[in-house]
Design an enzyme around this catalytic site. Structure first.
Site, PDB file in Angstrom:
ATOM      1  N   SER A   1       0.823  -1.093   0.134  1.00  0.00           N
ATOM      2  CA  SER A   1       0.132   0.009  -0.078  1.00  0.00           C
ATOM      3  C   SER A   1       0.858   1.204   0.112  1.00  0.00           C
ATOM      4  O   SER A   1       0.530   2.151  -0.486  1.00  0.00           O
ATOM      5  CB  SER A   1      -0.941   0.028   1.086  1.00  0.00           C
ATOM      6  OG  SER A   1      -0.243   0.181   2.396  1.00  0.00           O
TER       7      SER A   1
ATOM      8  N   ARG B   1       0.521   3.296  -3.412  1.00  0.00           N
ATOM      9  CA  ARG B   1      -0.113   4.487  -3.425  1.00  0.00           C
ATOM     10  C   ARG B   1       0.501   5.748  -3.744  1.00  0.00           C
ATOM     11  O   ARG B   1       0.117   6.656  -4.802  1.00  0.00           O
ATOM     12  CB  ARG B   1      -0.591   4.669  -1.874  1.00  0.00           C
ATOM     13  CG  ARG B   1      -1.404   6.171  -1.678  1.00  0.00           C
ATOM     14  CD  ARG B   1      -1.568   6.381  -0.107  1.00  0.00           C
ATOM     15  NE  ARG B   1      -2.620   5.488   0.361  1.00  0.00           N
ATOM     16  CZ  ARG B   1      -2.168   4.618   1.213  1.00  0.00           C
ATOM     17  NH1 ARG B   1      -0.891   4.462   1.595  1.00  0.00           N
ATOM     18  NH2 ARG B   1      -2.976   3.778   1.736  1.00  0.00           N
TER      19      ARG B   1
ATOM     20  N   ASN C   1      -0.553   7.616  -7.631  1.00  0.00           N
ATOM     21  CA  ASN C   1      -0.935   9.282  -7.677  1.00  0.00           C
ATOM     22  C   ASN C   1      -0.174  10.122  -8.556  1.00  0.00           C
ATOM     23  O   ASN C   1      -0.538  10.865  -9.265  1.00  0.00           O
ATOM     24  CB  ASN C   1      -0.760   9.534  -5.834  1.00  0.00           C
ATOM     25  CG  ASN C   1      -2.293   9.211  -5.288  1.00  0.00           C
ATOM     26  OD1 ASN C   1      -3.190   9.758  -5.394  1.00  0.00           O
ATOM     27  ND2 ASN C   1      -2.247   8.289  -4.519  1.00  0.00           N
TER      28      ASN C   1
END
Length: 288
Positions: A225, A229, A233
């Site tokens: 994660s 992540r 992004n």
């Protein structure tokens, strides 16, 4: 802006391709001329542009903070010293509020992660064509390379290898702190004796493999994660900047609007990575 004779698809692919150096299938070493050649290099390849910008920005961070620390004054501080002190205080307060164990490593680690990732994310605000075109000019005139085969991705956090490398380092620290504060038996017990438990020894043993699967997935999800992540992004934001660059004269106001919005995303993603790292290490340091 796409070059003459270059299709939109070729322009996007060129901007999303890393400058890769590695071993060709015939055993020779050199730069990949296309995404297919880079893929054929497999494990024996390195993204030169990602390494150059990430290491360079890391050196810039260390040099800047070292220079400010050497020239720090107790009198009226300058603007740079004020900014550095604010960042250090921010990272220190975050660790004091979120980390409940005892370790001299966490605060410097949190500061390093926040500033380093922030600097790498800030590269996303540089217009997408500037540095790649400069690299093509230098590659053609200094190294004699075909400019169409000179790739340059200047945002290291849009490279999943960089973000996963940092998150795997955090994962190693999570395991280290778990073993240090809980011991081997405590760490193994944490993975095998919860969330399902029973007083009957036989049922407790039967629950162990189920608990190990559930807790193992939760443990492995932490580095995944963290890395994915940050990568997702920044990669999406970079892709939008590239698409905006294709709309001709309209790119200037659109680029400006997206850059203003992205100014919020750049420090936020650095803060999330730092904050989750501190929380994960705090959980790993809690003794039972």
């Amino acid at each position: 802006m796409a070059e003459a004779g270059q299709t939109t698809s070729e322009y996007i692919k060129h901007h999303l391709q890393n400058l890769t150096y590695g071993r060709h299938p015939d055993g020779s070493w050199g730069f990949a001329h296309s995404a297919a050649e880079a893929k054929e290099m497999g494990f024996w390849a390195i993204h030169v542009d990602s390494m150059f910008w990430s290491v360079g920005l890391g050196v810039l961070f260390i040099a800047l903070f070292w220079r400010v620390a050497r020239r720090a004054t107790a009198g009226v501080p300058g603007g740079v010293q004020n900014a550095v002190e604010a960042v250090v205080e921010f990272a220190d307060n975050t660790v004091r509020e979120s980390f409940h164990g005892k370790s001299k490593l966490i605060a410097p680690l949190a500061l390093t992660l926040f500033v380093w990732i922030l600097l790498m994310n800030v590269m996303d605000l540089v217009p997408v064509d500037w540095l790649p075109v400069l690299a093509q000019v230098l590659g053609a005139n200094v190294l004699g390379l075909d400019p169409h085969h000179v790739y340059m991705k200047v945002v290291p956090t849009t490279d999943v290898n960089v973000t996963m490398g940092m998150s795997l380092t955090v994962f190693v620290l999570i395991v280290f702190y778990s073993l240090k504060f809980k011991g081997v038996s405590g760490f193994v017990g944490e993975l095998t004796l919860q969330p399902f438990s029973a007083k009957n020894p036989i049922i407790k043993i039967l629950f162990m493999p189920i608990n190990l699967i559930l807790e193992g997935v939760a443990l492995l999800a932490k580095p995944l994660s963290l890395g994915l992540r940050l990568f997702g992004n920044l990669y999406a934001a970079e892709l939008i900047f590239i698409l905006i660059a294709l709309v001709g004269l309209w790119q200037l106001p659109l680029h400006f609007v997206w850059a203003i919005f992205h100014i919020l995303v750049v420090p936020l993603q650095a803060f999330i990575f730092m904050m989750l790292t501190v929380v994960y290490l705090s959980l790993a340091s809690q003794e039972h």
